[in-house]
Design an enzyme around this catalytic site. Structure first.
Site: not given
Ligand SMILES: *[C@@H]1O[C@H](CO)[C@@H](O)[C@H](O)[C@H]1NC(C)=O
Length: 731
Positions: A168, A252, A344
């Site tokens: 991450k 934030e 993927r």
């Protein structure tokens, strides 16, 4: 079940289809859209049979994705190898493959996740490459490395790209360096109101002001301007000090009305990278996607281009060389921010195939072999609209879907009944949905020239999809596709809890619909009695008229079948004793029934109120004496037919008393007990975890619903349990 219809497009002699022709020229004018009335809807992407390719590939997966990869491999003329667990030895993916190897017992950790056994299968069968599908070993770089060491190819991105994007923090750093939009934030504590305003302006409103120690909404404020930022900071800081004894504050970016929109990318080993447009996956529950669409109704061409270019920038920055997906979080002002990259094939890839006419699996196999992409960015457009509904074996009335298990006693896919439908499934009639694997039954995909038509086709497909023996989420899916807010495209990741604040409760019927259902049920019931009489007495139908006279109906609610105590007076007559000619009166008024009134079909098509435009599709689930269970608008309604005298008595019956569920913990679904933390004699408090049950890869913590002493613990770790089993009892 008919599986493949590729044969018509397969040219073993190697007639080279021009792979470089413009896909748009080829689809718009001369080539008939093969989606119509044809199951093979991957084949718009031409296959060049002269191109070198793998001879044989192994698919290290099961279920729908294994079947889907095999369809393309077979169309390309590549032999396929399936791997399977012992319980899957009769599974569809095993039947479809040219060869199959059993790799262990049912639990995935002993079969589909056993890289060593899958490597043995590769060696044993001489497969030159492995397609991992999604999940299982698809992002396992150890497996990819061992495969390479064994001389076989991993059909997926290189391991460095998987590792870079798998972490991450690392992936965010790389994305930031590749000039992908990141969620702006400020690292560190905010000292005072002035700093709060400055930081908020740097980040851009709206911002979230929150306590570092925060939780449960305390010490938290959203600010849309400087004044709100000042007030929010002061109030939240006071709240944090009194609630947590810690008044450190953070600021934030606040993502209002968040949408989940992702960009499909396709890259090769020669530095070519393309973006194949976006998919919107905002309809989610517990971070799992439920319905996806491509394109997104929120994205305009300029935003699409910017998202696509950033996704390609990131793909190039990590040397990406396969199909991948860059996920973004989008706010109400069309700002988009990087979430993560999935390295993927994605579950929802079919909707991108539908609107681009590119077979993503074919391209993955080609680029893994070493070919260059045979498509240019300018070839890629958007052809119509596509939706995907994930049809799961789940009970939608419990938290928008808790896993369910069972055997499919009857199973009919709607592909031949509705135009523009693709079913990616890995099961068939008789298949079992077990606790060991993902409860996905099918990815039901619709395509149409625009959003409206694609949605109508999805609705019709859900109405014509026959699934018996397994509880499934069609009631919820069917409700969403006709829900006003969804149809308008005004959706966010909070759509489900906002649209169904009480949880999902099933479709509701208006008066007309209810009368039609009652009339239909009455007619079917009368037909059944007539049949039985003709059979046992060998009498003429003429003698059985009238059949139902002064009967009453009780309609049960879809959620739990409990009587909603709506009754109607019904009379049914067969005109001239002819069972094809039925007259139904509900509360004295005739209800015209036009269409299929027949006991043999699983799906009946009717006209409501004789209006040709008002079509109704009804499925008859069970026909027990005096009771019919029908599916209408996706939801099941239990319809009881009884003589009026009986129904009058029923009015006076007491409601069944509710069992006191507060002192027992029931298993909400079939599964395996992972851990048991409760002990007999122990005092537990309300909300305390008593045990954890695992089903279909999901862990569910079960809590005490009141404070009390544990009277009995009926399960041990590792034990498998059925739905409704009493696990723990309190005094
Ligand atoms: C979108 O839906 C929400 C929730 O129903 C509503 O509050 C909002 O006004 C809608 N927005 C638009 C643009 O229709």
């Amino acid at each position: 079940m008919r599986l493949i219809s590729f044969k018509q497009s397969f040219h073993p002699q190697g007639i080279a289809l021009c792979a470089f022709r413009s896909r748009w020229a080829s689809t718009s004018a001369s080539v008939k859209d093969p989606r119509v009335g044809d199951r093979s809807i991957y084949t718009l992407d031409p296959i060049d049979y002269n191109e070198p390719k793998f001879n044989k590939i192994l698919i290290a997966n099961r279920g729908e994705i294994a079947c889907r990869v095999m369809k393309t491999a077979r169309a390309m003329g590549i032999k396929t190898v399936a791997v399977h667990s012992d319980v899957d030895s009769n599974a569809l993916h095993v039947k479809m493959a040219d060869e199959a190897v059993c790799v262990g017992p049912a639990p995935t950790s002993e079969s589909y996740l056993r890289a060593d056994r899958i490597l043995d299968a590769v060696k044993q069968t001489g497969a030159q490459a492995v397609h991992p599908g999604y999940g299982f070993l698809s992002e396992n770089t150890d497996f990819a490395a061992k495969l390479t060491a064994a001389g076989a190819t991993f059909i997926g991105p290189n391991s460095k790209a998987i590792l870079d994007m798998g972490d991450k923090i690392h992936s965010k750093r790389i994305a930031g360096e590749a000039r992908v939009n990141m969620i702006p934030g400020y690292d560190g504590e905010i000292a005072d109101e002035d700093q709060c305003v400055k930081v908020a302006n740097d980040i851009g409103y709206p911002v979230m002001i929150k306590a570092s120690a925060g939780g449960g909404g305390k010490g938290m404020r959203i600010a849309w301007n400087d004044k709100e930022a000042r007030d929010g900071f002061r109030l939240s800081k006071q709240e944090a000090a009194s609630s947590f004894g810690d008044d450190r504050m953070l600021v934030e970016k606040f993502i209002d009305n968040p949408r989940h929109i992702e960009m499909q990318v396709l890259c090769d080993k020669h530095g070519n990278a393309l973006w194949l447009n976006e998919r919107e996956c905002s309809i989610q529950r517990r971070n799992q996607k439920v319905i996806e669409e491509a394109p997104s109704s929120f994205v305009d061409p300029d935003m699409r281009r910017r998202m696509g270019e950033q996704a390609v920038q990131l793909a190039k920055a990590v040397g990406y060389d396969s199909a991948g997906t860059v996920e973004f979080l989008v706010d109400s002002k069309k700002n988009f921010y990087f979430l993560e990259m999935n390295t993927r094939l994605q579950v929802e890839h079919p909707i991108t195939e539908e609107i681009t006419n590119i077979d993503i699996v074919q391209q993955m196999i080609r680029v893994a072999y070493g070919h260059q992409l045979n498509i240019k960015q300018s070839d890629i457009g958007i052809n119509g609209w596509s939706f995907e509904s994930r049809v799961y074996a789940e009970d939608p009335y419990k938290g928008f879907g808790l896993p369910s298990v069972g055997r499919l006693t009857k199973y009919e896919e709607p592909v031949d009944r509705v135009e523009g439908i693709r079913c990616d499934s890995g099961i068939r009639e008789g298949s079992e949905i077990s606790i060991y694997y993902d409860p996905l039954i099918c990815k039901l995909v619709s395509h149409g020239p625009n959003r409206q038509v694609a949605l109508d086709r999805m609705r019709d497909a859900l109405d014509n999809y026959v699934i018996r023996g397994v509880t499934n989420n069609i009631p919820l899916l069917r409700d969403i596709v006709e829900e006003e807010r969804f149809r308008s495209g005004n959706i966010t990741t909070k759509y489900l809890p906002e649209t169904y604040p009480q949880g999902f409760e099933g479709a509701s019927l208006n008066g007309n619909e209810e009368r039609t259902l009652v009339a239909l049920t009455a007619a079917l019931q009368a037909l059944k009695i007539a049949r039985a009489q003709m059979f046992t007495n060998q009498r003429k139908a003429a003698c059985i008229d009238p059949l139902l006279k002064d009967y009453s109906f009780v309609v049960g609610s879809p959620k739990n079948g409990s009587d909603s105590r709506k009754t109607a007076n019904v009379n049914v007559k067969f005109i001239d004793g002819n069972t094809d000619n039925v007259e139904v009166f509900v509360d004295g008024t005739e209800v015209k029934l036009c269409g299929d009134i027949c006991l043999a079909k699983s799906v009946l098509h009717l006209d409501i109120d004789s209006e040709a435009s008002k079509k109704a599709t009804v499925q008859v689930v069970s026909k027990r004496p005096g009771e019919l269970v029908v599916i209408y608008k996706g939801s099941q309604f239990k319809m009881r037919v009884m003589p009026k005298a009986v129904s009058e008595l029923l009015q006076h019956m007491k409601e069944k008393p509710k069992v006191d569920l507060s002192s027992v913990v029931l298993s909400p679904m079939p599964g395996a007990i992972k851990t048991v933390s409760a002990q007999v004699g122990q005092m537990v408090t309300e909300g305390q975890e008593l045990c954890v049950i695992e089903a279909m890869k999901m862990q569910n913590s079960l809590h005490a619903s009141k404070t009390g002493k544990v009277k009995a613990v009926n399960v041990k770790e590792g034990q498998t349990v059925d739905e409704g089993e009493v696990l723990v009892e309190l005094e």
